[in-house]
Scaffold this motif. Sequence first.
Motif, PDB file in Angstrom:
ATOM      1  N   PRO A 121      98.532 -59.711 -45.952  1.00 35.43           N
ATOM      2  CA  PRO A 121      98.799 -58.979 -47.085  1.00 35.43           C
ATOM      3  C   PRO A 121     100.082 -57.819 -46.519  1.00 35.43           C
ATOM      4  CG  PRO A 121      96.644 -58.994 -47.268  1.00 35.43           C
ATOM      5  CD  PRO A 121      96.909 -59.509 -46.212  1.00 35.43           C
ATOM      6  N   GLU A 122      99.835 -57.306 -45.663  1.00 38.18           N
ATOM      7  CA  GLU A 122     100.692 -56.346 -45.037  1.00 38.18           C
ATOM      8  C   GLU A 122     101.899 -56.956 -44.157  1.00 38.18           C
ATOM      9  OE1 GLU A 122      97.129 -56.118 -42.192  1.00 38.18           O
ATOM     10  OE2 GLU A 122      97.552 -56.674 -44.144  1.00 38.18           O
ATOM     11  N   ALA A 123     101.852 -58.124 -43.955  1.00 39.13           N
ATOM     12  CA  ALA A 123     103.003 -58.865 -43.169  1.00 39.13           C
ATOM     13  C   ALA A 123     104.132 -59.289 -43.999  1.00 39.13           C
ATOM     14  CB  ALA A 123     102.447 -59.985 -42.471  1.00 39.13           C
ATOM     15  N   SER A 124     105.331 -58.936 -43.773  1.00 36.85           N
ATOM     16  CA  SER A 124     106.394 -59.512 -44.274  1.00 36.85           C
ATOM     17  C   SER A 124     107.294 -60.355 -43.049  1.00 36.85           C
ATOM     18  CB  SER A 124     107.574 -58.340 -44.669  1.00 36.85           C
ATOM     19  OG  SER A 124     106.876 -57.472 -45.661  1.00 36.85           O
ATOM     20  N   HIS A 125     107.605 -61.741 -43.481  1.00 36.28           N
ATOM     21  CA  HIS A 125     108.447 -62.658 -42.796  1.00 36.28           C
ATOM     22  C   HIS A 125     109.690 -62.848 -42.959  1.00 36.28           C
ATOM     23  CE1 HIS A 125     104.108 -63.276 -41.366  1.00 36.28           C
ATOM     24  NE2 HIS A 125     103.973 -63.621 -42.643  1.00 36.28           N
ATOM     25  N   ILE A 126     110.599 -62.400 -42.055  1.00 35.44           N
ATOM     26  CA  ILE A 126     112.040 -62.358 -42.242  1.00 35.44           C
ATOM     27  C   ILE A 126     112.581 -63.903 -41.418  1.00 35.44           C
ATOM     28  CG2 ILE A 126     114.222 -61.045 -42.205  1.00 35.44           C
ATOM     29  CD1 ILE A 126     111.794 -59.806 -43.760  1.00 35.44           C
ATOM     30  N   PHE A 127     113.633 -64.190 -42.076  1.00 37.59           N
ATOM     31  CA  PHE A 127     114.480 -65.396 -41.206  1.00 37.59           C
ATOM     32  C   PHE A 127     115.797 -64.930 -41.406  1.00 37.59           C
ATOM     33  CE2 PHE A 127     116.494 -69.405 -40.714  1.00 37.59           C
ATOM     34  CZ  PHE A 127     115.887 -69.947 -39.637  1.00 37.59           C
ATOM     35  N   ILE A 128     116.388 -64.896 -40.048  1.00 37.68           N
ATOM     36  CA  ILE A 128     117.662 -64.633 -39.902  1.00 37.68           C
ATOM     37  C   ILE A 128     118.639 -65.473 -39.470  1.00 37.68           C
ATOM     38  CG2 ILE A 128     119.402 -63.107 -38.925  1.00 37.68           C
ATOM     39  CD1 ILE A 128     117.431 -61.475 -40.527  1.00 37.68           C
ATOM     40  N   TYR A 129     119.740 -65.803 -40.308  1.00 31.13           N
ATOM     41  CA  TYR A 129     120.583 -67.096 -39.995  1.00 31.13           C
ATOM     42  C   TYR A 129     121.887 -67.021 -40.055  1.00 31.13           C
ATOM     43  CZ  TYR A 129     121.052 -67.400 -45.160  1.00 31.13           C
ATOM     44  OH  TYR A 129     121.344 -67.288 -46.351  1.00 31.13           O
ATOM     45  N   ALA A 130     122.867 -67.598 -39.905  1.00 34.45           N
ATOM     46  CA  ALA A 130     124.332 -67.410 -39.948  1.00 34.45           C
ATOM     47  C   ALA A 130     125.197 -68.703 -40.067  1.00 34.45           C
ATOM     48  CB  ALA A 130     124.834 -66.249 -38.851  1.00 34.45           C
TER      49      ALA A 130
END
Length: 209
Positions: A121-130
Amino acid sequence: MGNNDKKIITISREFGSGGRLIGKRLAEKLDVPFYDKQLLDRIAEESGFSKEMIKGAEMKAKNSFLYSLASAMGTSENGPESLSLNERFFLAQFDTIRRIADEGSCVIVGRCSDYVLRGLPEASHIFIYAEEKDKIKRAVQEYGIPEDEARKLMRDTDKARANYYAYHTGRKWGEHVNYSLSIDSGYIEIEDIVDLIVQYTKVRRFSQA
């Protein structure tokens, strides 16, 4: 930071997108532990495997067929010893990431950490692209890599990451449903991306079971 404020943020990233730098600045801003190269050190320390061997495991997946073949070739032993070296590396990585998350707030870069901590629940998953041009520009300017070399390294690295992720998770690397937030770093400054992620963790609502 109390238990109710626990924040775990995983950063998955394309080569040249600035994901590692974003993760480092994010950890500094939140004043929480940052795990990138430090994660390799800890996996090696806790598992007894060589840091260099663990580091190189992901890039071996550049050829998905050969990696799958090597990963499927265990031994005749029973139990954990029957697993291939690639599988044992991944399990060691899995266990260490889970322990780190149990310890408190942190920022973790790569190593399939979004998959390992899925459903937390406390985890946020971020994907960085360009876009490719933006990634090559960053690789040339910030990493000092010649353009031709940067283009090849970018493609090889991302291919290996995608194959490694697919083999061990059964999911598609970079697919939006695997992440809380995906950001194109070519259009936003690093500090603004960091602020955006911090703001996201503040306003994010948690689904009810």
